[in-house]
Design a protein around this motif. Structure first.
Motif, PDB file in Angstrom:
ATOM      1  N   ARG A  20       0.805  -1.443  -0.052  1.00 24.46           N
ATOM      2  CA  ARG A  20       0.031   0.014   0.446  1.00 24.46           C
ATOM      3  C   ARG A  20       0.329   1.695  -0.239  1.00 24.46           C
ATOM      4  O   ARG A  20       1.901   1.311   0.996  1.00 24.46           O
ATOM      5  CB  ARG A  20      -0.687   0.110   1.188  1.00 24.46           C
ATOM      6  CG  ARG A  20      -1.336   1.099   1.430  1.00 24.46           C
ATOM      7  CD  ARG A  20      -2.617   1.006   2.644  1.00 24.46           C
ATOM      8  NE  ARG A  20      -3.404   2.396   3.217  1.00 24.46           N
ATOM      9  CZ  ARG A  20      -3.904   2.811   4.291  1.00 24.46           C
ATOM     10  NH1 ARG A  20      -3.826   1.417   4.703  1.00 24.46           N
ATOM     11  NH2 ARG A  20      -4.322   3.455   4.078  1.00 24.46           N
ATOM     12  N   HIS A  21       0.448   2.202  -0.994  1.00 22.48           N
ATOM     13  CA  HIS A  21       1.207   2.865  -1.236  1.00 22.48           C
ATOM     14  C   HIS A  21       1.347   4.074   0.369  1.00 22.48           C
ATOM     15  O   HIS A  21       0.404   4.565   1.039  1.00 22.48           O
ATOM     16  CB  HIS A  21       0.802   4.108  -2.287  1.00 22.48           C
ATOM     17  CG  HIS A  21       0.978   5.372  -2.325  1.00 22.48           C
ATOM     18  ND1 HIS A  21       2.840   5.327  -2.856  1.00 22.48           N
ATOM     19  CD2 HIS A  21       1.027   6.944  -2.501  1.00 22.48           C
ATOM     20  CE1 HIS A  21       3.410   7.257  -2.884  1.00 22.48           C
ATOM     21  NE2 HIS A  21       1.833   7.836  -2.788  1.00 22.48           N
ATOM     22  N   PRO A  57       1.982   7.520   1.135  1.00 21.07           N
ATOM     23  CA  PRO A  57       1.481   9.360   0.445  1.00 21.07           C
ATOM     24  C   PRO A  57       2.644   9.727   0.900  1.00 21.07           C
ATOM     25  O   PRO A  57       3.333  10.057   2.310  1.00 21.07           O
ATOM     26  CB  PRO A  57      -0.135   9.921   1.176  1.00 21.07           C
ATOM     27  CG  PRO A  57      -0.635   8.827   2.326  1.00 21.07           C
ATOM     28  CD  PRO A  57       0.068   7.878   1.923  1.00 21.07           C
ATOM     29  N   ARG A  58       3.288  10.715   0.690  1.00 21.25           N
ATOM     30  CA  ARG A  58       4.479  11.505   0.710  1.00 21.25           C
ATOM     31  C   ARG A  58       3.725  12.683   0.853  1.00 21.25           C
ATOM     32  O   ARG A  58       5.190  13.021   2.604  1.00 21.25           O
ATOM     33  CB  ARG A  58       4.740  11.977  -0.620  1.00 21.25           C
ATOM     34  CG  ARG A  58       6.038  13.232  -0.956  1.00 21.25           C
ATOM     35  CD  ARG A  58       7.045  14.066  -1.606  1.00 21.25           C
ATOM     36  NE  ARG A  58       7.461  15.014  -1.339  1.00 21.25           N
ATOM     37  CZ  ARG A  58       8.682  15.326  -2.102  1.00 21.25           C
ATOM     38  NH1 ARG A  58       9.013  15.049  -3.032  1.00 21.25           N
ATOM     39  NH2 ARG A  58       9.375  16.442  -1.859  1.00 21.25           N
ATOM     40  N   ASP A  59       2.730  13.158   1.105  1.00 15.77           N
ATOM     41  CA  ASP A  59       2.125  14.304   2.330  1.00 15.77           C
ATOM     42  C   ASP A  59       2.016  13.713   3.600  1.00 15.77           C
ATOM     43  O   ASP A  59       3.155  14.540   4.929  1.00 15.77           O
ATOM     44  CB  ASP A  59       1.264  14.523   1.607  1.00 15.77           C
ATOM     45  CG  ASP A  59      -0.325  14.075   2.169  1.00 15.77           C
ATOM     46  OD1 ASP A  59      -0.294  12.828   1.842  1.00 15.77           O
ATOM     47  OD2 ASP A  59      -1.151  14.248   2.871  1.00 15.77           O
ATOM     48  N   VAL A  60       2.204  12.630   3.624  1.00 14.17           N
ATOM     49  CA  VAL A  60       2.083  11.628   5.313  1.00 14.17           C
ATOM     50  C   VAL A  60       4.000  11.850   5.780  1.00 14.17           C
ATOM     51  O   VAL A  60       4.003  11.972   6.840  1.00 14.17           O
ATOM     52  CB  VAL A  60       2.221  10.665   5.583  1.00 14.17           C
ATOM     53  CG1 VAL A  60       1.756   9.864   6.380  1.00 14.17           C
ATOM     54  CG2 VAL A  60      -0.080  10.713   5.198  1.00 14.17           C
ATOM     55  N   THR A  86      11.680   6.310  -2.339  1.00 15.14           N
ATOM     56  CA  THR A  86      10.096   5.213  -2.916  1.00 15.14           C
ATOM     57  C   THR A  86      10.561   5.296  -4.126  1.00 15.14           C
ATOM     58  O   THR A  86      11.256   5.521  -5.033  1.00 15.14           O
ATOM     59  CB  THR A  86       9.032   6.107  -2.133  1.00 15.14           C
ATOM     60  OG1 THR A  86       9.200   6.996  -3.049  1.00 15.14           O
ATOM     61  CG2 THR A  86       9.306   6.379  -0.916  1.00 15.14           C
ATOM     62  N   GLU A  98       0.256   8.165  12.488  1.00 21.40           N
ATOM     63  CA  GLU A  98      -0.070   8.108  11.258  1.00 21.40           C
ATOM     64  C   GLU A  98      -1.053   6.999  10.953  1.00 21.40           C
ATOM     65  O   GLU A  98      -0.867   6.689  10.232  1.00 21.40           O
ATOM     66  CB  GLU A  98       1.234   8.744  10.069  1.00 21.40           C
ATOM     67  CG  GLU A  98       0.929  10.309  10.188  1.00 21.40           C
ATOM     68  CD  GLU A  98       0.671  10.887   9.839  1.00 21.40           C
ATOM     69  OE1 GLU A  98      -0.837  11.326   9.390  1.00 21.40           O
ATOM     70  OE2 GLU A  98       0.582  12.559   9.802  1.00 21.40           O
TER      71      GLU A  98
END
Length: 221
Positions: free
Chosen positions: A19-20, A22-25, A51, A160
Motif C-alpha cells: 500500500r502506497h 503518501p508523500r504528504d504523510v 520510494t 499516522e
C-alpha cells in the motif's frame, strides 16, 4: 493516538503490504521530527527517504548481490563489541531464539537464518524506506542525537497508522545504498528504516523487555 499508545504499539515490523505511503504523510512526520532535541541544536542527522523506482532499484541491486554471494561491505562502525558481556549477550541471544524460533528455524540451521535475514534488504516488502546518515567527523553524543531522531520518526509514524523497522543491516550494503542515493563522501550510513502499513498476515512475535528493576534505579532517600 496518545504518546503512551504510540510508544507501546511501536515495534519492528517485518512484514508490510505494498500500500502506497503518501508523500504528504512522510513530510508531515519528518517536519515534526525536526524538533527532536540534539546537543547544542546541531541536528546531526541527514535523512534520505526513498520510494518508487529508486527503492525498487536499490532492492534489486541488493538482491543481486545476495544471489551472487557478494561479500558484505566492510563495516564503517562497530555494531556490537566483539565480546558482548552479560546481560546484553543473553538479551541478544534471546532475541535470536525468539525471532528465528517463530519462523521455525533452529539455531544450527545457519543457511535458513541467512535466508530469513535477507528479507532485510527487500525492506520486508515495505514501499518506503528512510536512510539515516551522519557526518564521519562527529562523535558518540551526535550518534545518540540520531537515535533520538529515529525514535521520534517511528513514534510519529505510529500516530499516522504506519509501522516501521529500523535496520542496521543496511550498513552492510552501504555501497549499494550510496549508488542510488549519491550521498556526499563525508557522510556515513548509520541505518535504514522500512516504512509502511503492516501486513497482519505475517506471523511476527513481539520481543519482550527486561523488568524495570534491571534497567532503572530509583534514588529517593
Amino acid at each position: 493516538m496518545d504518546v503512551y499508545e504510540a510508544v507501546t504499539s511501536r515495534r519492528a515490523v517485518r512484514g508490510f503490504t505494498d500500500r502506497h505511503v503518501p508523500r504528504d504523510v512522510l513530510e508531515r512526520v519528518l517536519s515534526a521530527a525536526a524538533w527532536t532535541p540534539s546537543g547544542s541544536n546541531i541536528q546531526p542527522w541527514r535523512a534520505y527517504v526513498v520510494t518508487g523506482g529508486p527503492l525498487a532499484r536499490l532492492k534489486k541491486n541488493a538482491g543481486k548481490r545476495l544471489a551472487e554471494g557478494d561479500a558484505w561491505d566492510e563495516p564503517e562502525y562497530e555494531q556490537y563489541p566483539p565480546a558482548l558481556k552479560s546481560p546484553y549477550h543473553e538479551r541478544r541471544s534471546a532475541f535470536g531464539e525468539q525471532r528465528y524460533g517463530a519462523l521455525g528455524i533452529p539455531r544450527e540451521d545457519v543457511e535458513a537464518r541467512q535466508r530469513a535475514a535477507s528479507a532485510n534488504w527487500d525492506c520486508f516488502g515495505a514501499p518506503a524506506a528512510l536512510f539515516c546518515y551522519i557526518d564521519r567527523d562527529l562523535g558518540p553524543a551526535q550518534w545518540s542525537d540520531c537515535g533520538m531522531f529515529l525514535q521520534t520518526v517511528m513514534l510519529l509514524l505510529r500516530a499516522e497508522g504506519l509501522h516501521s523497522c529500523p535496520q542496521m543491516a543496511w550498513a552492510k550494503f552501504c555501497r549499494s545504498v550510496a549508488e542510488v542515493l549519491s550521498p556526499p563522501d563525508e557522510l556515513m550510513l548509520f541505518c535504514g528504516m522500512s516504512i509502511g502499513y503492516e501486513d497482519v498476515t505475517v506471523d511476527d512475535a513481539r520481543t519482550g523487555r527486561a523488568p524495570l528493576g534491571e534497567t532503572v534505579t530509583f534514588i529517593e532517600r
